[in-house]
Design a protein around this motif. Structure first.
Motif, PDB file in Angstrom:
ATOM      1  N   SER A 187       0.887  -0.726  -0.195  1.00 44.01           N
ATOM      2  CA  SER A 187       0.349   0.036   0.709  1.00 44.01           C
ATOM      3  C   SER A 187       0.764   1.665  -0.163  1.00 44.01           C
ATOM      4  O   SER A 187       0.386   2.530  -0.448  1.00 44.01           O
ATOM      5  CB  SER A 187      -1.058   0.049   1.297  1.00 44.01           C
ATOM      6  N   ARG A 188       1.780   1.213   0.391  1.00 41.84           N
ATOM      7  CA  ARG A 188       2.807   2.595   0.650  1.00 41.84           C
ATOM      8  C   ARG A 188       3.914   2.348  -1.010  1.00 41.84           C
ATOM      9  O   ARG A 188       4.532   1.130  -0.367  1.00 41.84           O
ATOM     10  CB  ARG A 188       3.780   2.759   1.961  1.00 41.84           C
ATOM     11  N   GLU A 189       4.429   3.204  -1.860  1.00 37.97           N
ATOM     12  CA  GLU A 189       5.010   3.091  -2.048  1.00 37.97           C
ATOM     13  C   GLU A 189       6.162   2.886  -2.204  1.00 37.97           C
ATOM     14  O   GLU A 189       7.121   3.781  -1.378  1.00 37.97           O
ATOM     15  CB  GLU A 189       4.422   3.827  -4.024  1.00 37.97           C
ATOM     16  N   GLY A 190       7.227   2.760  -2.912  1.00 36.15           N
ATOM     17  CA  GLY A 190       8.802   2.551  -3.179  1.00 36.15           C
ATOM     18  C   GLY A 190       9.344   3.878  -3.813  1.00 36.15           C
ATOM     19  O   GLY A 190       8.444   4.669  -4.540  1.00 36.15           O
ATOM     20  N   SER A 191      10.689   3.821  -4.060  1.00 30.83           N
ATOM     21  CA  SER A 191      11.210   5.384  -4.147  1.00 30.83           C
ATOM     22  C   SER A 191      11.150   5.301  -5.531  1.00 30.83           C
ATOM     23  O   SER A 191      11.738   5.411  -6.350  1.00 30.83           O
ATOM     24  CB  SER A 191      12.582   5.834  -3.549  1.00 30.83           C
ATOM     25  N   GLY A 192      11.336   3.816  -5.934  1.00 30.45           N
ATOM     26  CA  GLY A 192      12.386   3.570  -7.404  1.00 30.45           C
ATOM     27  C   GLY A 192      13.653   3.873  -7.673  1.00 30.45           C
ATOM     28  O   GLY A 192      14.364   4.638  -6.554  1.00 30.45           O
ATOM     29  N   LYS A 193      14.231   3.330  -9.172  1.00 33.75           N
ATOM     30  CA  LYS A 193      14.960   3.144  -9.394  1.00 33.75           C
ATOM     31  C   LYS A 193      15.199   4.738  -9.313  1.00 33.75           C
ATOM     32  O   LYS A 193      17.481   4.808  -9.939  1.00 33.75           O
ATOM     33  CB  LYS A 193      15.701   2.424 -10.112  1.00 33.75           C
ATOM     34  N   ASP A 194      14.944   5.442  -9.944  1.00 34.19           N
ATOM     35  CA  ASP A 194      15.900   6.771 -10.111  1.00 34.19           C
ATOM     36  C   ASP A 194      15.217   8.065  -9.889  1.00 34.19           C
ATOM     37  O   ASP A 194      15.331   9.106  -9.714  1.00 34.19           O
ATOM     38  CB  ASP A 194      14.839   7.629 -11.925  1.00 34.19           C
ATOM     39  N   ALA A 195      14.988   7.632  -8.210  1.00 31.60           N
ATOM     40  CA  ALA A 195      15.370   8.524  -6.962  1.00 31.60           C
ATOM     41  C   ALA A 195      16.085   9.625  -7.074  1.00 31.60           C
ATOM     42  O   ALA A 195      15.939  11.130  -6.297  1.00 31.60           O
ATOM     43  CB  ALA A 195      14.683   8.020  -6.100  1.00 31.60           C
ATOM     44  N   SER A 196      17.088   9.627  -7.147  1.00 36.68           N
ATOM     45  CA  SER A 196      18.583  10.004  -7.214  1.00 36.68           C
ATOM     46  C   SER A 196      18.192  11.449  -7.727  1.00 36.68           C
ATOM     47  O   SER A 196      18.546  12.645  -7.170  1.00 36.68           O
ATOM     48  CB  SER A 196      20.059   9.649  -7.143  1.00 36.68           C
ATOM     49  N   SER A 197      17.646  11.462  -9.023  1.00 33.23           N
ATOM     50  CA  SER A 197      17.918  12.365  -9.413  1.00 33.23           C
ATOM     51  C   SER A 197      15.901  13.645  -9.201  1.00 33.23           C
ATOM     52  O   SER A 197      15.868  14.211  -9.924  1.00 33.23           O
ATOM     53  CB  SER A 197      17.705  11.754 -10.984  1.00 33.23           C
ATOM     54  N   ALA A 198      15.143  13.108  -8.274  1.00 41.83           N
ATOM     55  CA  ALA A 198      14.121  13.533  -8.135  1.00 41.83           C
ATOM     56  C   ALA A 198      14.355  14.821  -7.612  1.00 41.83           C
ATOM     57  O   ALA A 198      15.436  15.590  -6.627  1.00 41.83           O
ATOM     58  CB  ALA A 198      13.486  12.705  -6.833  1.00 41.83           C
ATOM     59  N   ILE A 199      13.500  16.008  -7.887  1.00 42.38           N
ATOM     60  CA  ILE A 199      14.037  17.182  -7.557  1.00 42.38           C
ATOM     61  C   ILE A 199      14.267  17.778  -5.772  1.00 42.38           C
ATOM     62  O   ILE A 199      15.451  18.571  -5.971  1.00 42.38           O
ATOM     63  CB  ILE A 199      12.505  18.359  -7.827  1.00 42.38           C
ATOM     64  N   PHE A 200      14.465  17.055  -5.029  1.00 36.32           N
ATOM     65  CA  PHE A 200      14.132  16.931  -3.552  1.00 36.32           C
ATOM     66  C   PHE A 200      15.594  16.344  -2.950  1.00 36.32           C
ATOM     67  O   PHE A 200      15.516  16.288  -2.141  1.00 36.32           O
ATOM     68  CB  PHE A 200      13.036  16.685  -2.542  1.00 36.32           C
ATOM     69  N   ALA A 201      15.820  15.063  -4.078  1.00 36.08           N
ATOM     70  CA  ALA A 201      16.706  14.226  -3.704  1.00 36.08           C
ATOM     71  C   ALA A 201      18.047  14.849  -3.748  1.00 36.08           C
ATOM     72  O   ALA A 201      19.038  16.064  -4.858  1.00 36.08           O
ATOM     73  CB  ALA A 201      16.887  12.999  -4.561  1.00 36.08           C
ATOM     74  N   ARG A 202      19.422  15.073  -2.896  1.00 36.25           N
ATOM     75  CA  ARG A 202      20.847  15.401  -2.629  1.00 36.25           C
ATOM     76  C   ARG A 202      21.576  13.682  -2.661  1.00 36.25           C
ATOM     77  O   ARG A 202      21.100  12.971  -1.970  1.00 36.25           O
ATOM     78  CB  ARG A 202      21.276  16.214  -1.669  1.00 36.25           C
ATOM     79  N   PRO A 203      22.695  13.957  -2.974  1.00 37.97           N
ATOM     80  CA  PRO A 203      23.439  12.986  -2.684  1.00 37.97           C
ATOM     81  C   PRO A 203      23.513  12.340  -0.781  1.00 37.97           C
ATOM     82  O   PRO A 203      23.703  13.455  -0.586  1.00 37.97           O
ATOM     83  CB  PRO A 203      24.918  13.477  -3.173  1.00 37.97           C
ATOM     84  N   ASN A 204      23.144  11.089  -0.676  1.00 41.57           N
ATOM     85  CA  ASN A 204      23.455  11.151   0.496  1.00 41.57           C
ATOM     86  C   ASN A 204      22.223  11.318   1.474  1.00 41.57           C
ATOM     87  O   ASN A 204      21.900  11.322   2.713  1.00 41.57           O
ATOM     88  CB  ASN A 204      24.683  11.009   1.690  1.00 41.57           C
ATOM     89  N   LEU A 205      21.439  12.220   0.283  1.00 38.59           N
ATOM     90  CA  LEU A 205      20.326  12.522   1.214  1.00 38.59           C
ATOM     91  C   LEU A 205      19.004  12.131   0.486  1.00 38.59           C
ATOM     92  O   LEU A 205      18.339  12.843  -0.349  1.00 38.59           O
ATOM     93  CB  LEU A 205      19.534  14.116   1.385  1.00 38.59           C
ATOM     94  N   ASP A 206      17.721  11.298   0.317  1.00 41.21           N
ATOM     95  CA  ASP A 206      16.546  11.281   0.653  1.00 41.21           C
ATOM     96  C   ASP A 206      15.638  11.737   0.464  1.00 41.21           C
ATOM     97  O   ASP A 206      15.565  12.913   1.242  1.00 41.21           O
ATOM     98  CB  ASP A 206      16.225   9.706   0.849  1.00 41.21           C
ATOM     99  N   GLY A 207      15.294  12.365  -0.564  1.00 41.59           N
ATOM    100  CA  GLY A 207      14.198  13.454  -0.756  1.00 41.59           C
ATOM    101  C   GLY A 207      12.913  13.283   0.183  1.00 41.59           C
ATOM    102  O   GLY A 207      12.012  13.980   0.370  1.00 41.59           O
ATOM    103  N   SER A 208      12.460  12.047   0.036  1.00 41.83           N
ATOM    104  CA  SER A 208      11.144  11.475   0.938  1.00 41.83           C
ATOM    105  C   SER A 208      11.678  11.383   2.615  1.00 41.83           C
ATOM    106  O   SER A 208      10.976  10.984   3.627  1.00 41.83           O
ATOM    107  CB  SER A 208      10.908  10.194   1.196  1.00 41.83           C
ATOM    108  N   LYS A 209      13.068  11.277   3.101  1.00 37.72           N
ATOM    109  CA  LYS A 209      13.165  11.582   4.711  1.00 37.72           C
ATOM    110  C   LYS A 209      14.253  12.852   5.117  1.00 37.72           C
ATOM    111  O   LYS A 209      15.284  12.657   5.227  1.00 37.72           O
ATOM    112  CB  LYS A 209      14.312  10.373   4.509  1.00 37.72           C
TER     113      LYS A 209
END
Length: 635
Positions: free
Chosen positions: A554-576
């Motif tokens: 029911s809770r979706e995963g981040s996917g393999k391309d999450a590192s290029s999301a707009i809120f993501a940074r190296p060593n920082l997940d955009g959802s966390k």
């Protein structure tokens, strides 16, 4: 002998098939002298799906004993109260008057985490009853994912559609051949496979008061042999269940002047909030009400992405004249009442959309509210939010939108302000001549990495896009984001953002490089037609190796391309993000957005300052200005 009062009998009637929930039961209060045939009549009044089924095809059971039609209730039920009703089960037989051998493999019930209106719940029950009587779901012929048409037992018309999440494009059980693992890159970057069903439901929940008219949608669990069931084992599936809309075509079948300004504004407000990646004219149905066409938005699976890579050609209304008209009083009142933060909490709890996708929804909601407050039109808000469509597939680098640049700067500022850089220094801080600074690493521009198919065109782009849209941005004279001396623009020679964009060293999401070559008007139109065709888009869809897996949690995963999301940074997940980082980003973004509107849109009638829509920027040398934050926020 005297008079004897009969005490009423309380019954709770539920289906004998697995998956039935207490909320789907039929509660009846009857008299002991009523016959079971009369009970079946009352059941039909509560569930429309049973109305076309004859009495002899409905079997009632109590403790394993079949209840005969002509027998009275008191023959089998002796004691029952409102607090302890008698449990009755019903079984539906197929049209051949025999028990369906596959009955145990058929069923449908709603997901209790998702709020569902009573009329839609009745429709779910009606479809479930119809499937158990032999009416099979029918897979549509077109589309990249699975869409099943569902009809009831009493009518030959389609009543609803079902979209299983594990049969979406590039999901494990896709019936079109586009098969991949769960949470694989899908049709557009930012929305992974098996995540579109949740967005169909979220679009309906976010369309408050049905302002844009999204058809009633909920999440259901369904089981049927007609679905794609690997290994010959019929399994329960999770997917979006939506009421079917009987329309008179799509908006591409009508002239754009046929649609009212408020209806176009309502669609645009919804798309801005959802960051809809695919509002082509095939996703806008037209229904005739009171002899006037009404727009009905459908297919919202490609919305709520984790990045802002949307082009003006992805929204069919961006070239309509209605989008250039100012908002009316009703629309302004609706926009002011929106609460992005509250909606984000609700959607995350109900359908499990990732936090970074909902954070972007909060950003676009604030953009919509601030823009309406400063008198901007829907078209002007779109030019701030969306990338410019270059109308060709040349080698020119893709330029991020004004809003993309602003978000990137605010994320870097917030990270610097709260001390959560995680080894990444913003480009603004890196350019300062400071005595001591942390070891810097190049930040990744928020663009998609290379992919087997382009991320720009929609799956079914509009054939109505005209060459005029290529130059409509110059007509409005939209000012750029106020970067300090444009020092950090993508074309800056002192800092190569192209190499920082991705590990492969490509400067944009599709590997473009070089200068833009001008084409003649005829060539521009031809290129647009090639790019805007559904056949061209599907040509780039690669069939990935099959990986049969679960239908998805029911809770979706981040996917393999999450590192290029707009809120993501190296060593920082955009959802966390931490709470401090969330608050710092929100504060910085609100300040910068307000300052931007005050500078370039002082009032509704004034035009943006500067020549050709480019406002003069002024270099600022203070540390606080470079950070883009208040001095009190700098540690």
């Amino acid at each position: 002998m005297g008079l004897v009062e009969d005490e009423p009998v309380h019954l709770r009637i539920r289906s004998a098939h697995p998956g039935q929930r207490d909320t789907d039961c039929i509660d009846l209060t009857v008299m002991p002298f009523n016959t079971w045939q009369m009970i079946k009549k009352q059941m039909r009044e509560h569930r429309s799906g049973l109305r076309a089924i004859p009495d002899h095809n409905i079997r009632l059971l109590h403790k394993g004993i079949e209840l005969r039609n002509r027998h009275c209730v008191e023959t089998y039920i002796k004691n029952s109260t409102a607090f302890s009703p008698a449990e009755i089960q019903f079984v539906l037989l197929d049209q051949g008057d025999r028990m369906d051998s596959e009955a145990k493999d058929i069923g449908m019930y709603r997901d209790e985490q998702v709020p569902t209106r009573s009329s839609l719940l009745e429709l779910v029950n009606e479809i479930s009853d119809a499937m158990r009587t032999g009416i099979k779901p029918k897979l549509t012929e077109d589309g990249t994912g699975a869409t099943y048409m569902l009809r009831g037992a009493s009518s030959g018309k389609t009543l609803a559609v079902f979209k299983p999440k594990d049969e979406e494009a590039f999901a494990p059980n896709n019936p079109r051949g586009y098969v991949a693992e769960e949470n694989s890159p899908s049709l557009r970057q930012g929305v992974c496979s098996t995540q579109q069903a949740a967005r169909e439901v979220a679009a309906y929940l976010l369309d408050h008061k049905q302002f844009a008219g999204v058809p009633p949608t909920t999440m259901v669990h369904a089981k049927h042999p007609s679905f794609v069931n690997p290994n010959k084992k019929v399994a329960w599936k999770i997917g979006a269940f939506q009421e079917f809309v009987h329309s008179q075509g799509t908006c591409g079948d009508y002239g754009r002047q046929m649609f009212s300004v408020p209806s176009v504004h309502a669609i645009g407000i919804l798309d801005v909030r959802l960051v809809n990646l695919d509002r082509n004219d095939g996703n806008l149905l037209v229904a005739i009400e009171n002899r006037r066409p009404k727009l009905i938005p459908i297919d919202h699976g490609l919305s709520l992405p984790d990045r802002l890579e949307v082009y003006t050609c992805d929204l069919v209304w961006m070239e309509w004249p209605q989008a250039r008209e100012p908002f009316g009083a009703k629309e302004l009142e609706y926009i002011r009442a929106l609460d992005g933060a509250r909606d984000a909490v609700s959607i995350e709890r109900q359908v499990g959309v990732r936090r970074e996708c909902l954070r972007l929804m909060e950003v676009t909601t604030m953009l919509l509210q601030k823009g309406a407050e400063h008198g901007l039109t829907l078209h002007q808000i779109g030019l701030i939010m969306y990338r410019e469509d270059r109308c060709s597939e040349d080698e020119s680098p893709v330029q991020p939108s004004v809003l993309e640049k602003m978000i990137t700067r605010c994320v870097d500022s917030a990270l610097a302000a709260v001390g959560e850089g995680h080894g990444t220094v913003s480009s603004t801080v890196e350019s300062l001549d400071l005595d001591s600074i942390r070891a810097c690493s190049p930040i990744r521009r928020q663009v998609s990495p290379g992919h087997s198919f382009p991320a720009c065109p929609s799956p079914l782009p509009s054939p109505m896009i005209s060459p005029a849209v290529c130059n409509f941005k110059a007509d409005l004279h939209l000012p750029p984001l106020d970067d300090a001396d444009d020092e950090f623009d993508l074309q800056c020679t002192e800092f190569d953002f192209g190499r920082a964009a991705s590990p492969e060293g490509r400067g944009d999401h599709d590997g473009r490089s070089g200068d833009h070559q001008d084409e003649s008007p005829d060539e521009t139109v031809a290129l647009r037609k090639v790019r805007g065709s559904a056949a061209r888009h599907r040509q780039h869809l690669s069939v990935r190796p099959s990986a049969l897996g679960a239908s998805g949690a029911s809770r979706e995963g981040s996917g393999k391309d999450a590192s290029s999301a707009i809120f993501a940074r190296p060593n920082l997940d955009g959802s966390k993000w931490s709470h401090r980082l969330e608050q710092a980003f929100k504060r910085h973004f609100e300040v910068q957005l307000t300052d931007y509107f005050k500078k370039h849109f002082a009032n509704a009638s004034s035009k943006p300052a500067g020549d050709d829509g480019k406002a003069e920027t002024k270099a600022e040398s203070s540390l606080a200005s470079a950070f883009g934050v208040r001095p009190s926020d700098v540690d």
